[in-house]
Write an enzyme that holds these catalytic residues in place. Structure first.
Site, short mmCIF file in Angstrom:
data_model
loop_
_atom_site.label_atom_id
_atom_site.label_comp_id
_atom_site.label_asym_id
_atom_site.label_seq_id
_atom_site.Cartn_x
_atom_site.Cartn_y
_atom_site.Cartn_z
N SER A 139 0.86 -1.19 0.00
CA SER A 139 0.00 0.00 0.00
C SER A 139 0.89 1.23 0.00
O SER A 139 1.96 1.23 0.62
CB SER A 139 -0.88 0.02 1.24
OG SER A 139 -1.45 1.30 1.43
N TYR A 152 -1.49 -1.11 10.32
CA TYR A 152 -1.59 -1.45 8.89
C TYR A 152 -0.36 -0.93 8.13
O TYR A 152 0.23 -1.66 7.32
CB TYR A 152 -2.88 -0.85 8.36
CG TYR A 152 -3.14 -0.99 6.87
CD1 TYR A 152 -3.88 -2.06 6.38
CD2 TYR A 152 -2.72 -0.02 5.96
CE1 TYR A 152 -4.18 -2.16 5.02
CE2 TYR A 152 -3.00 -0.12 4.61
CZ TYR A 152 -3.74 -1.19 4.14
OH TYR A 152 -4.03 -1.29 2.80
P1 NAD Z 1 -11.65 -5.48 0.86
O1 NAD Z 1 -11.94 -5.31 2.32
O2 NAD Z 1 -12.67 -4.98 -0.13
O3 NAD Z 1 -11.39 -7.02 0.55
C1 NAD Z 1 -10.50 -7.76 1.34
C2 NAD Z 1 -10.82 -9.23 1.24
O4 NAD Z 1 -9.89 -9.93 2.06
C3 NAD Z 1 -12.23 -9.58 1.75
O5 NAD Z 1 -12.90 -10.41 0.82
C4 NAD Z 1 -11.95 -10.30 3.06
O6 NAD Z 1 -12.92 -11.31 3.38
C5 NAD Z 1 -10.58 -10.90 2.79
N1 NAD Z 1 -9.88 -11.23 4.04
C6 NAD Z 1 -9.78 -10.49 5.17
N2 NAD Z 1 -9.14 -11.17 6.14
C7 NAD Z 1 -8.81 -12.38 5.59
C8 NAD Z 1 -8.14 -13.53 6.09
N3 NAD Z 1 -7.70 -13.60 7.36
N4 NAD Z 1 -7.98 -14.58 5.26
C9 NAD Z 1 -8.44 -14.53 3.99
N5 NAD Z 1 -9.10 -13.49 3.48
C10 NAD Z 1 -9.28 -12.41 4.26
O7 NAD Z 1 -10.22 -4.83 0.64
P2 NAD Z 1 -9.54 -4.14 -0.64
O8 NAD Z 1 -9.68 -2.67 -0.49
O9 NAD Z 1 -9.97 -4.81 -1.90
O10 NAD Z 1 -8.00 -4.49 -0.34
C11 NAD Z 1 -7.33 -5.56 -0.97
C12 NAD Z 1 -5.83 -5.39 -0.79
O11 NAD Z 1 -5.42 -4.14 -1.30
C13 NAD Z 1 -5.37 -5.40 0.67
O12 NAD Z 1 -4.08 -6.00 0.76
C14 NAD Z 1 -5.26 -3.93 1.00
O13 NAD Z 1 -4.37 -3.69 2.05
C15 NAD Z 1 -4.72 -3.42 -0.32
N6 NAD Z 1 -4.91 -1.98 -0.54
C16 NAD Z 1 -6.16 -1.45 -0.64
C17 NAD Z 1 -6.30 -0.08 -0.87
C18 NAD Z 1 -7.64 0.56 -1.02
O14 NAD Z 1 -7.71 1.80 -0.96
N7 NAD Z 1 -8.71 -0.19 -1.25
C19 NAD Z 1 -5.17 0.73 -1.00
C20 NAD Z 1 -3.90 0.13 -0.89
C21 NAD Z 1 -3.79 -1.21 -0.65
C1 4PL Z 2 -3.91 6.64 0.38
O1 4PL Z 2 -4.22 1.22 1.68
O2 4PL Z 2 -3.40 3.82 0.28
C2 4PL Z 2 -6.55 5.18 2.48
C3 4PL Z 2 -6.95 2.71 3.08
N1 4PL Z 2 -5.77 6.05 1.81
O3 4PL Z 2 -6.13 1.57 2.75
C4 4PL Z 2 -5.09 1.99 2.01
C5 4PL Z 2 -4.73 5.62 1.10
C6 4PL Z 2 -6.27 3.83 2.46
C7 4PL Z 2 -4.41 4.26 1.03
C8 4PL Z 2 -5.19 3.39 1.76
#
Ligand code: NAD
Ligand code: 4PL
Length: 246
Positions: A139, A152
């Site tokens: 992230s 996180y």
């Molecule tokens: P989300 O919450 O929409 O989806 C996450 C999924 O992970 C869910 O389906 C959940 O059930 C599953 N999960 C949670 N705990 C788990 C476990 N113990 N075992 C197996 N599955 C599990 O999240 P997202 O926003 O799609 O994020 C996905 C990835 O992207 C993550 O690694 C998150 O840190 C990263 N990320 C997201 C953002 C953002 O802004 N959405 C930004 C940077 C990084």
């Molecule tokens: C810029 O990884 O990358 C909020 C929430 N803002 O999870 C993230 C920023 C979120 C991010 C993320």
């Protein structure tokens, strides 16, 4: 279009959000995808909607036994070819509420999980003589020190460090290990959380306008998982409309 025909791919946390978009993209690009999630019903629904022979799996990535079963089950011919570590908890917790229980839960689910899947998957790739690829979802909060996410941010820093270390350890075996660092992305989880209120602020920091979409992250993951990225390893690629430039 990136061609993954005949490759076996595992995507964790793929019932929704960015993971689901990654599973969809890899399947469209020809991979046999295992759509894994702690939410087994959600994984089933996602695999059915994705089609292209995608199969569902239920796995809590913080549990070593469940991780072993996931990787062994998905390695339909000896070892997986592509492992995408996407599963994570995306919390919004004020610093004053960050206690040891929260810290441990986030480190277990978001960092130790990546060790567990990589330990098992790269062992199997090496035993099968398979030149696989690993893509870890980090992230850009690691670079920004984003508020309300201290545990996180620490876990994602760990993912970036481990990506560098593991690349060194398994490079001689022809296994690539890279990471993608998304910026704020309009996933299912974000839409249902207080992070959804941050888009306007984040857009001011981006070089390009717009709200990040899961498909934009998935496209770069598919590239890193492909032979076109064969001369890249140990790297972390920001996919955030230029919010962070380094
Ligand atoms: P989300 O919450 O929409 O989806 C996450 C999924 O992970 C869910 O389906 C959940 O059930 C599953 N999960 C949670 N705990 C788990 C476990 N113990 N075992 C197996 N599955 C599990 O999240 P997202 O926003 O799609 O994020 C996905 C990835 O992207 C993550 O690694 C998150 O840190 C990263 N990320 C997201 C953002 C953002 O802004 N959405 C930004 C940077 C990084
Ligand atoms: C810029 O990884 O990358 C909020 C929430 N803002 O999870 C993230 C920023 C979120 C991010 C993320």
């Amino acid at each position: 279009m990136t061609n993954h025909t005949g490759k076996h791919a595992i995507v964790t946390g793929a019932a929704q959000g960015i993971g689901r978009a990654i599973a969809q993209r890899l399947a469209e690009d020809g991979a046999n995808v295992t759509v894994s999630d702690i939410n087994g019903d959600g994984a089933k629904a996602a695999a059915e909607a994705i089609g292209h022979g995608a199969v569902a799996n239920t796995c809590d990535v913080s549990d070593p036994d469940q991780v072993a079963a996931l990787i062994e089950g998905a390695a339909r011919d000896g070892a997986p070819d592509i492992l995408v570590n996407n599963a994570a908890i995306v919390p919004f917790v004020a610093w004053d509420d960050v206690d040891l229980d929260h810290w441990r839960r986030i480190i277990d689910t978001n960092l130790t999980s990546v060790f567990l899947t990589c330990r098992k998957a790269t062992d199997m790739m090496r035993a099968a003589g398979r030149k696989g690829t690993v893509v870890n979802i980090a992230s850009n909060t690691f670079f920004a020190g984003t508020p309300n996410m201290a545990a996180y941010v620490a876990a994602k820093g760990g993912v970036i460090g481990f990506t560098r270390a593991l690349a060194t350890e398994v490079g001689k075996d022809g296994i690539n290990v890279n990471a993608v660092a998304p910026g704020l992305t309009e996933s299912d989880g974000v839409k249902a959380s207080p992070h959804n209120e941050a888009f306007e602020f984040v857009e001011m920091l981006q070089a390009m306008p717009g709200k990040g979409q899961p498909e934009q992250i998935a496209a770069v993951v598919s590239f890193l998982a492909s032979g076109d990225a064969g001369w890249m390893t140990g790297q972390t690629v920001n996919v955030d409309a230029g919010m962070v430039r380094w």
